[in-house]
Structures are given as structure tokens and as C-alpha cells.
Design an enzyme around this catalytic site. Structure first.
Site, PDB file in Angstrom:
ATOM      1  N   HIS A  47      -1.913  -3.007   8.286  1.00 54.59           N
ATOM      2  CA  HIS A  47      -2.382  -1.705   8.521  1.00 54.59           C
ATOM      3  C   HIS A  47      -3.974  -1.548   8.274  1.00 54.59           C
ATOM      4  O   HIS A  47      -4.775  -2.429   7.594  1.00 54.59           O
ATOM      5  CB  HIS A  47      -1.980  -0.562   7.356  1.00 54.59           C
ATOM      6  N   ARG A 104       0.524   4.093   1.140  1.00 53.30           N
ATOM      7  CA  ARG A 104       0.296   4.785   2.214  1.00 53.30           C
ATOM      8  C   ARG A 104       1.231   4.670   3.278  1.00 53.30           C
ATOM      9  O   ARG A 104       1.378   5.337   4.381  1.00 53.30           O
ATOM     10  CB  ARG A 104      -0.955   4.987   2.600  1.00 53.30           C
ATOM     11  N   ASP A 111       0.852  -1.109   0.023  1.00 54.38           N
ATOM     12  CA  ASP A 111       0.019   0.121  -0.117  1.00 54.38           C
ATOM     13  C   ASP A 111       0.810   1.312   0.128  1.00 54.38           C
ATOM     14  O   ASP A 111       1.688   1.369   0.763  1.00 54.38           O
ATOM     15  CB  ASP A 111      -0.943  -0.017   1.256  1.00 54.38           C
ATOM     16  N   CYS A 169      -6.558  -2.157   5.013  1.00 58.35           N
ATOM     17  CA  CYS A 169      -5.722  -2.759   4.047  1.00 58.35           C
ATOM     18  C   CYS A 169      -6.734  -3.673   2.894  1.00 58.35           C
ATOM     19  O   CYS A 169      -7.658  -4.292   3.033  1.00 58.35           O
ATOM     20  CB  CYS A 169      -5.154  -3.887   4.756  1.00 58.35           C
TER      21      CYS A 169
HETATM   22 ZN   LIG Z   1      -2.640  -3.229   2.686  1.00 62.52          ZN
END
Ligand SMILES: [Zn+2]
Length: 209
Positions: free
Chosen positions: A97, A45, A43, A100
């Protein structure tokens, strides 16, 4: 974004690093001895060094969809082998996280092609913990808990490897399950008690020299 901007950013970064320490890149080129292996989600972020407040050279990083460590995945297994046997890291982190997309996709019934076998590893986490998860009525809470349990199971997959078992006999090597809370930016230690979780089953996975 114009791709040329990336190269401009890079030039700016080089200049900034050199301003702080003119030998910065000479030192960087000498080699790495990171203390941490970080396994996290791809991801965009959730960037490892940024959220840990660390610098280039501090963390050996592996990222894939939903921070998975499947035992037949030669990529993550090679990363663990190299980090533990050669770099001799002292800490291995699995960082999931909230929010997700990989875990969310595994909770849906859509056919996602090549992603199906990858996401099935998350469905297996659900199966192992279905009694706990089925009791959670709020969908958002169930989603968050599956994200946490997925981190826990991936940590257990790491502990099952021969490399980590050997390292544990020879030195101190710790495995941690963390969550990055994307809503607050906070890092949460799940404080997983692996000795307790594995006490009845570790013998099944034990590999000696
Ligand atoms: Zn993720």
C-alpha cells in the site's frame, strides 16, 4: 475507546449475521476452503476482506510489517505451506500500500533496533533495483516505486518456494502483486509479468520432487 464497546460491537455483528442467515455460524464452523491467500501489511488501514469485498471464510490472511516474505521467516513460510499444500488456494496475493510506514522507515538511516533486520529485506529490494530508483528525483515517486518493487520481489520470493513450484506443476496457481492506494481506496493490479522477469533466472531456484 472503552474496550467494552468491542464486545457490544461483536454482539451486534452476531445478531446481524443471524438475521441474514440463522445457520451462518453453523456453516462457518464446518471448516474453511478459501480460494485466496492474502499477504499484506499490518497497517491498521489496510484490512484484507474489507478492501476485497469478501467475507469470513473467503481469504486466508497473513499480515506483517510491509507485507514481506523473507525466505527464512518461518511464519510466512508456514502460512504459504499450509495455504498451498492443505487449503489448496488457487490465488496468492501480495498487497502492498502507498504510504507504507515500513517501506518509509527502510528509506531512512535511523537505527530501529529489532526492526533493522526486518527492514533490511526492503533495503535489499532497493539494492536490486537501485538503478531504476536512483533515477527518480521526486522523493514521493521514489517511495511509491519502492513500495511497488517490494511487492514484486515478495511475489518472486513466493514463486521461489518449493510448495508453489510443486503446485504449479500439479494445478493452476496464480500469484498477483497488488497495491492498495490509501489516498483513493482503489486496488491496483501491478500486472507483473513473472514469466518475463524470471525467464533467465528461474533455473537457479528450481526445485523438483
Ligand atoms: Zn505498510
Amino acid at each position: 475507546m472503552d474496550i467494552k464497546q468491542i464486545f457490544q460491537n461483536n454482539s451486534d455483528w452476531v445478531a446481524k449475521q443471524m438475521q441474514t442467515d440463522k445457520n451462518y455460524f453453523d456453516k462457518l464452523a464446518q471448516g474453511q476452503s478459501p480460494e485466496f491467500l492474502y499477504i499484506g501489511c499490518s497497517d491498521s488501514r489496510v484490512s484484507a476482506e474489507e478492501l476485497m469485498g469478501l467475507e469470513p471464510g473467503d481469504v486466508f490472511v497473513h499480515r506483517n510489517i510491509a507485507n514481506m516474505v523473507p525466505n527464512t521467516d518461518i511464519n510466512s513460510m508456514s502460512v504459504i505451506n499450509y495455504a498451498v499444500m492443505h487449503l489448496k488456494v488457487n490465488h496468492i496475493v501480495v498487497c502492498g500500500h502507498y504510504g507504507c510506514g515500513g517501506v518509509h522507515a527502510a528509506m531512512q538511516q535511523s537505527d530501529l533496533g529489532i526492526l533493522n533486520p526486518w527492514l533490511r529485506n526492503i533495503r535489499d529490494v532497493y539494492r536490486i533495483h537501485h538503478k531504476e530508483l536512483d533515477k527518480i528525483t521526486a522523493e514521493e515517486d521514489k517511495y511509491k516505486r519502492l513500495i511497488e518493487l517490494n511487492v514484486q520481489e515478495q511475489c518472486i520470493n513466493i514463486i521461489k518456494t518449493a510448495e508453489v513450484q510443486k503446485a504449479n506443476r500439479d494445478r493452476s496457481l496464480k500469484v498477483y502483486g497488488w497495491i492498495f492506494d490509501i489516498h483513493t481506496g482503489k486496488l491496483i493490479d501491478l500486472n507483473i509479468n513473472f514469466d518475463e522477469i524470471l525467464k533467465d533466472i528461474m533455473a537457479i531456484y528450481k526445485i523438483t520432487d
